[in-house]
Design a protein around this motif. Structure first.
Motif, PDB file in Angstrom:
ATOM      1  N   LEU A  41       0.843  -1.203   0.000  1.00  0.00           N
ATOM      2  CA  LEU A  41       0.000   0.000   0.000  1.00  0.00           C
ATOM      3  C   LEU A  41       0.865   1.235   0.000  1.00  0.00           C
ATOM      4  N   SER A  42       0.555   2.147  -0.925  1.00  0.00           N
ATOM      5  CA  SER A  42       1.262   3.418  -1.016  1.00  0.00           C
ATOM      6  C   SER A  42       0.219   4.537  -1.108  1.00  0.00           C
ATOM      7  N   LEU A  43       0.164   5.388  -0.088  1.00  0.00           N
ATOM      8  CA  LEU A  43      -0.827   6.477  -0.033  1.00  0.00           C
ATOM      9  C   LEU A  43      -0.105   7.808  -0.079  1.00  0.00           C
ATOM     10  N   GLY A  44      -0.588   8.688  -0.932  1.00  0.00           N
ATOM     11  CA  GLY A  44      -0.017  10.015  -1.044  1.00  0.00           C
ATOM     12  C   GLY A  44      -0.550  10.957   0.020  1.00  0.00           C
ATOM     13  N   ASP A  45      -0.141  12.214  -0.041  1.00  0.00           N
ATOM     14  CA  ASP A  45      -0.569  13.236   0.912  1.00  0.00           C
ATOM     15  C   ASP A  45      -1.896  13.848   0.472  1.00  0.00           C
ATOM     16  N   GLY A  46      -2.584  14.434   1.443  1.00  0.00           N
ATOM     17  CA  GLY A  46      -3.804  15.179   1.141  1.00  0.00           C
ATOM     18  C   GLY A  46      -5.053  14.338   0.988  1.00  0.00           C
ATOM     19  N   LEU A  47      -4.996  13.036   1.251  1.00  0.00           N
ATOM     20  CA  LEU A  47      -6.185  12.199   1.082  1.00  0.00           C
ATOM     21  C   LEU A  47      -7.223  12.462   2.166  1.00  0.00           C
ATOM     22  N   GLY A  48      -6.796  12.915   3.316  1.00  0.00           N
ATOM     23  CA  GLY A  48      -7.742  13.200   4.386  1.00  0.00           C
ATOM     24  C   GLY A  48      -8.580  14.431   4.132  1.00  0.00           C
ATOM     25  N   GLU A  49      -8.202  15.270   3.145  1.00  0.00           N
ATOM     26  CA  GLU A  49      -8.943  16.491   2.831  1.00  0.00           C
ATOM     27  C   GLU A  49      -9.902  16.306   1.666  1.00  0.00           C
ATOM     28  N   LEU A  50     -10.041  15.084   1.168  1.00  0.00           N
ATOM     29  CA  LEU A  50     -10.916  14.837   0.026  1.00  0.00           C
ATOM     30  C   LEU A  50     -12.383  14.969   0.429  1.00  0.00           C
ATOM     31  N   PRO A  51     -13.261  15.347  -0.500  1.00  0.00           N
ATOM     32  CA  PRO A  51     -14.696  15.334  -0.217  1.00  0.00           C
ATOM     33  C   PRO A  51     -15.161  13.930   0.153  1.00  0.00           C
ATOM     34  N   ALA A  52     -16.200  13.851   0.978  1.00  0.00           N
ATOM     35  CA  ALA A  52     -16.644  12.566   1.504  1.00  0.00           C
ATOM     36  C   ALA A  52     -17.016  11.592   0.398  1.00  0.00           C
ATOM     37  N   GLY A  53     -17.733  12.065  -0.620  1.00  0.00           N
ATOM     38  CA  GLY A  53     -18.163  11.173  -1.695  1.00  0.00           C
ATOM     39  C   GLY A  53     -16.996  10.619  -2.489  1.00  0.00           C
ATOM     40  N   VAL A  54     -16.046  11.474  -2.829  1.00  0.00           N
ATOM     41  CA  VAL A  54     -14.863  11.029  -3.576  1.00  0.00           C
ATOM     42  C   VAL A  54     -14.052  10.045  -2.739  1.00  0.00           C
TER      43      VAL A  54
END
Length: 396
Positions: free
Chosen positions: A270-283
């Motif tokens: 698993l590789s997760l980038g930055d800023g994923l916690g700020e995404l809109p709920a639906g996305v």
């Protein structure tokens, strides 16, 4: 009809009383009562039906009023003509009102010519004023009725559109819940089946491993039941404000998903980038479900020993999701099919079935609903991959 009957009775009574008092001109001999009274009644009787049959009633009044005015039997003839003109204008329309108004004018002129009197100019002026007043009043009432009909039609259309929008919203919500149910059931049941098979094989040779597999089955089953109960409560409960709410999974829960897949026997990188916690709920929910469905397909179809790699990267205003495995679909697992002097490759049927199932449909809908794209198929160099690109809309 009751009001029109009382109106006709009032006009007839008025003329009969005038006839009993000597008529309009007491110095001139008038007709006998057995002639005057029937004509008085006949000229106003059609007014009872002026709403149901306005044209027929108007022309019956028109014919009888000629004899009524010739014999000077009173004012009910002129009043009945005026009311008939108004009725035709209101209940039929402008065209019939113009025709009847013209006939009214002709009748007034003919009466003045046939029976000239010193006050002929005044009578014609009064008749013209009566015609104009009835015409304008009828035109106003006709426009008002047309406006009311238009309002009623628009209200009916708005109600129809509201009901249709409600049905569409219900259908969309049912489709969303169906996709959620599919994702939950497909993922959890796949994990449980794989773990159950592993536990059955290791039950005698490695009881400890079988116990861990049974624990994973139990944990996965409880989690799936919890999500199913939550989704079913949405369908059955309209007033569940006092009940605890469980948040929907999002991109930040991909780590837990990867751990569950590793416990199920599929190594996940698993590789997760930055800023994923700020995404809109639906996305964010869409990303989670796409990765979940992709890993579930790996678990079900990639075969033993397959590995998976998940990369979720946000770049500017879009998020790229890439899920790739090295299971069935690799070049070395492509079957060689000989046909005469040529050789072609054919991919194994179970893996092709993934592309036509409900899982792919759900992933594609989740991508398209946010204006994204989805690519599913064999990866370059072997393996299977799912690639989705979703635009980030902070106001979604």
């Amino acid at each position: 009809m009751v009001g029109d009957s009382l109106l006709a009775l009032f006009l007839a009574t008025l003329d009969i009383l005038m006839f009993a008092g000597g008529g309009l001109d007491p110095e001139l001999p008038g007709p006998e009562w057995y002639v005057a009274v029937p004509i008085d009644l006949a000229v106003v009787a059609p007014l009872v039906f002026r709403r149901k049959r306005p044209v027929l009633a108007a022309y019956v009044v028109y014919v009888i009023s000629y004899a009524h005015s010739t014999l000077d039997l009173g004012v009910s003839g002129l009043a009945a003509l005026a009311i008939s003109l108004y009725s035709v204008q209101v209940y039929v329309g402008r065209k019939q009102g113009l025709i009847y108004g013209g006939a009214f004018i002709v009748a007034s002129v003919v009466t003045a010519i046939v029976k000239p009197e010193p006050s002929m100019a005044a009578q014609l002026l009064f008749s013209a004023f009566t015609i104009a007043f009835c015409w304008l009043l009828g035109e106003f009432m006709y426009a008002r009725r047309a406006y009311q009909r238009e309002l009623e039609a628009r209200l009916h259309l708005l109600e129809t559109e509201r009901d249709q929008a409600a049905r569409i919203a219900v259908a969309e919500e049912r489709g969303r819940i169906a996709r959620e149910l599919h994702d939950v059931v497909a993922h959890s049941v796949s994990v449980m089946v794989v773990q159950a098979d592993g536990a059955a094989l290791a039950l005698k040779s490695n009881p400890e491993l079988a116990g861990r597999a049974l624990g994973t089955i139990s944990e996965t089953g409880r989690g799936a039941l919890g999500e199913l109960r939550r989704l079913l409560d949405v369908l059955r409960n309209d007033h569940g404000d006092d009940e605890p709410r469980v948040p929907q999974p999002d991109a930040t829960a991909l780590g837990d998903l990867a751990e569950r897949m590793r416990a199920a026997g599929v190594p996940v990188d698993l590789s997760l980038g930055d800023g994923l916690g700020e995404l809109p709920a639906g996305v964010s929910l869409g990303i989670y479900r796409i990765v979940q469905e992709s890993l579930t397909n790996t678990l079900k179809h990639a075969g033993a020993g397959a590995r998976a790699a998940v990369r979720v990267q946000r770049t500017g205003d879009q998020v790229e999701v890439l899920v790739r495995d090295d299971g069935a679909g690799r070049a070395r697992q492509l079957e060689q099919v000989g046909t005469g002097g040529t050789t072609t490759t054919r991919q194994s049927a179970p893996r092709l079935a993934v592309a036509g199932g409900n899982g792919l449909i759900g992933m594609r809908e989740r991508a398209h609903v946010y204006g994204g794209t989805l690519e599913v198929g064999p990866a370059a160099g072997g393996g299977w991959q799912v690639r989705a690109v979703l635009p980030v809309r902070l106001n979604s």
